[in-house]
Motif scaffolding. Structure first.
Motif, PDB file in Angstrom:
ATOM      1  N   MET A 170       0.840  -1.175   0.000  1.00  0.00           N
ATOM      2  CA  MET A 170       0.000   0.000   0.000  1.00  0.00           C
ATOM      3  C   MET A 170       0.887   1.240   0.000  1.00  0.00           C
ATOM      4  N   THR A 171       0.588   2.162  -0.889  1.00  0.00           N
ATOM      5  CA  THR A 171       1.371   3.382  -1.011  1.00  0.00           C
ATOM      6  C   THR A 171       0.627   4.529  -0.353  1.00  0.00           C
ATOM      7  N   LEU A 172       1.355   5.315   0.424  1.00  0.00           N
ATOM      8  CA  LEU A 172       0.774   6.483   1.076  1.00  0.00           C
ATOM      9  C   LEU A 172       0.853   7.657   0.116  1.00  0.00           C
ATOM     10  N   THR A 173      -0.293   8.216  -0.229  1.00  0.00           N
ATOM     11  CA  THR A 173      -0.322   9.397  -1.089  1.00  0.00           C
ATOM     12  C   THR A 173      -1.156  10.468  -0.411  1.00  0.00           C
ATOM     13  N   PHE A 174      -0.782  11.695  -0.649  1.00  0.00           N
ATOM     14  CA  PHE A 174      -1.486  12.826  -0.073  1.00  0.00           C
ATOM     15  C   PHE A 174      -2.410  13.436  -1.113  1.00  0.00           C
ATOM     16  N   SER A 175      -3.404  14.164  -0.639  1.00  0.00           N
ATOM     17  CA  SER A 175      -4.320  14.848  -1.548  1.00  0.00           C
ATOM     18  C   SER A 175      -3.556  15.887  -2.352  1.00  0.00           C
ATOM     19  N   THR A 176      -3.916  15.975  -3.617  1.00  0.00           N
ATOM     20  CA  THR A 176      -3.251  16.939  -4.485  1.00  0.00           C
ATOM     21  C   THR A 176      -4.162  18.098  -4.869  1.00  0.00           C
ATOM     22  N   SER A 177      -5.379  18.100  -4.317  1.00  0.00           N
ATOM     23  CA  SER A 177      -6.295  19.214  -4.559  1.00  0.00           C
ATOM     24  C   SER A 177      -7.375  19.187  -3.481  1.00  0.00           C
ATOM     25  N   LEU A 178      -8.082  20.296  -3.360  1.00  0.00           N
ATOM     26  CA  LEU A 178      -9.179  20.339  -2.395  1.00  0.00           C
ATOM     27  C   LEU A 178     -10.294  19.385  -2.808  1.00  0.00           C
ATOM     28  N   GLN A 179     -10.547  19.301  -4.104  1.00  0.00           N
ATOM     29  CA  GLN A 179     -11.585  18.380  -4.571  1.00  0.00           C
ATOM     30  C   GLN A 179     -11.212  16.942  -4.226  1.00  0.00           C
ATOM     31  N   ASP A 180      -9.967  16.577  -4.439  1.00  0.00           N
ATOM     32  CA  ASP A 180      -9.505  15.232  -4.095  1.00  0.00           C
ATOM     33  C   ASP A 180      -9.660  14.980  -2.601  1.00  0.00           C
ATOM     34  N   PHE A 181      -9.299  15.965  -1.780  1.00  0.00           N
ATOM     35  CA  PHE A 181      -9.396  15.805  -0.329  1.00  0.00           C
ATOM     36  C   PHE A 181     -10.841  15.632   0.114  1.00  0.00           C
ATOM     37  N   TRP A 182     -11.727  16.569  -0.270  1.00  0.00           N
ATOM     38  CA  TRP A 182     -13.097  16.539   0.239  1.00  0.00           C
ATOM     39  C   TRP A 182     -13.968  15.473  -0.423  1.00  0.00           C
ATOM     40  N   ALA A 183     -13.757  15.223  -1.679  1.00  0.00           N
ATOM     41  CA  ALA A 183     -14.654  14.290  -2.370  1.00  0.00           C
ATOM     42  C   ALA A 183     -14.195  12.840  -2.292  1.00  0.00           C
ATOM     43  N   ARG A 184     -12.892  12.617  -2.184  1.00  0.00           N
ATOM     44  CA  ARG A 184     -12.404  11.241  -2.276  1.00  0.00           C
ATOM     45  C   ARG A 184     -11.689  10.723  -1.032  1.00  0.00           C
ATOM     46  N   ARG A 185     -11.396  11.608  -0.071  1.00  0.00           N
ATOM     47  CA  ARG A 185     -10.605  11.144   1.067  1.00  0.00           C
ATOM     48  C   ARG A 185     -11.209  11.479   2.420  1.00  0.00           C
ATOM     49  N   TRP A 186     -11.803  12.638   2.569  1.00  0.00           N
ATOM     50  CA  TRP A 186     -12.280  13.087   3.871  1.00  0.00           C
ATOM     51  C   TRP A 186     -13.729  12.708   4.067  1.00  0.00           C
ATOM     52  N   ASN A 187     -14.032  12.034   5.130  1.00  0.00           N
ATOM     53  CA  ASN A 187     -15.388  11.716   5.545  1.00  0.00           C
ATOM     54  C   ASN A 187     -16.250  11.203   4.387  1.00  0.00           C
ATOM     55  N   LEU A 188     -15.878  10.081   3.846  1.00  0.00           N
ATOM     56  CA  LEU A 188     -16.583   9.515   2.694  1.00  0.00           C
ATOM     57  C   LEU A 188     -18.022   9.142   3.018  1.00  0.00           C
ATOM     58  N   LEU A 189     -18.292   8.772   4.250  1.00  0.00           N
ATOM     59  CA  LEU A 189     -19.663   8.464   4.639  1.00  0.00           C
ATOM     60  C   LEU A 189     -20.553   9.692   4.445  1.00  0.00           C
ATOM     61  N   MET A 190     -20.080  10.846   4.923  1.00  0.00           N
ATOM     62  CA  MET A 190     -20.873  12.068   4.799  1.00  0.00           C
ATOM     63  C   MET A 190     -21.001  12.489   3.339  1.00  0.00           C
ATOM     64  N   THR A 191     -19.937  12.327   2.575  1.00  0.00           N
ATOM     65  CA  THR A 191     -19.986  12.647   1.145  1.00  0.00           C
ATOM     66  C   THR A 191     -21.075  11.826   0.465  1.00  0.00           C
ATOM     67  N   ASN A 192     -21.131  10.541   0.765  1.00  0.00           N
ATOM     68  CA  ASN A 192     -22.141   9.672   0.156  1.00  0.00           C
ATOM     69  C   ASN A 192     -23.550  10.034   0.624  1.00  0.00           C
ATOM     70  N   ILE A 193     -23.696  10.343   1.907  1.00  0.00           N
ATOM     71  CA  ILE A 193     -25.022  10.720   2.421  1.00  0.00           C
ATOM     72  C   ILE A 193     -25.502  12.004   1.760  1.00  0.00           C
ATOM     73  N   LEU A 194     -24.631  13.014   1.666  1.00  0.00           N
ATOM     74  CA  LEU A 194     -25.021  14.271   1.019  1.00  0.00           C
ATOM     75  C   LEU A 194     -25.339  14.068  -0.461  1.00  0.00           C
ATOM     76  N   ARG A 195     -24.567  13.214  -1.114  1.00  0.00           N
ATOM     77  CA  ARG A 195     -24.823  12.952  -2.533  1.00  0.00           C
ATOM     78  C   ARG A 195     -26.196  12.313  -2.721  1.00  0.00           C
ATOM     79  N   LEU A 196     -26.510  11.329  -1.878  1.00  0.00           N
ATOM     80  CA  LEU A 196     -27.778  10.612  -2.041  1.00  0.00           C
ATOM     81  C   LEU A 196     -28.991  11.419  -1.570  1.00  0.00           C
ATOM     82  N   THR A 197     -28.837  12.187  -0.496  1.00  0.00           N
ATOM     83  CA  THR A 197     -30.004  12.855   0.089  1.00  0.00           C
ATOM     84  C   THR A 197     -30.208  14.291  -0.378  1.00  0.00           C
TER      85      THR A 197
END
Length: 147
Positions: free
Chosen positions: A1-28
């Motif tokens: 497993m390779t450790l990579t850091f976010s390279t943009s705010l979109q990458d951080f918020w949409a793909r790495r940070w609090n994915l449960l909340m991202t999915n809930i907001l997307r669906l609801t």
């Protein structure tokens, strides 16, 4: 497993940070409003996310200070920042920029409401209480073992 850091705010918020909340907001929020337009749905999701942050900080702060709406306003304006520009930057540039932006905005938006509500003092008291409890238990165990 390779450790990579976010390279943009979109990458951080949409793909790495609090994915449960991202999915809930997307669906609801996002999906039901998307029929009226992508930008309206995206804006609504950011407004709801901002409101949720306000509520969380209000309760973590001990319900002492009313919400200031700074976070909701920031989330509404940050929608454009998250999308970012189409110009791509190398990770050596974009990663420190992303980390720097997140550090500055969290210290500006998240910490002051918590400190105003006394969350820092309350959490220190809780930590000391847990440490004292562990010390007491370990003393009791030591005393029981010496019999």
């Amino acid at each position: 497993m390779t450790l990579t850091f976010s390279t943009s705010l979109q990458d951080f918020w949409a793909r790495r940070w609090n994915l449960l909340m991202t999915n809930i907001l997307r669906l609801t929020v996002y999906e039901p409003i998307k029929k009226w337009g992508h930008l309206k749905a995206q804006f609504a999701a950011f407004v709801v996310s901002g409101l949720m942050h306000e509520i969380i900080l209000f309760y973590l702060g001990g319900r002492v200070n009313p919400p200031t709406w700074e976070i909701t306003c920031f989330f509404c304006s940050a929608r454009k920042l998250v999308k970012g520009s189409r110009w791509s930057r190398p990770p050596m540039v974009s990663t420190p920029l992303t980390v720097g932006f997140l550090t500055v905005t969290s210290s500006w938006l998240l910490f002051p409401p918590l400190i105003r509500g006394g969350f820092d003092v309350k959490s220190r008291r809780e930590i000391v209480a847990v440490i004292d409890y562990v010390k007491d238990i370990s003393k009791q165990i030591w005393v029981l073992q010496s019999y």
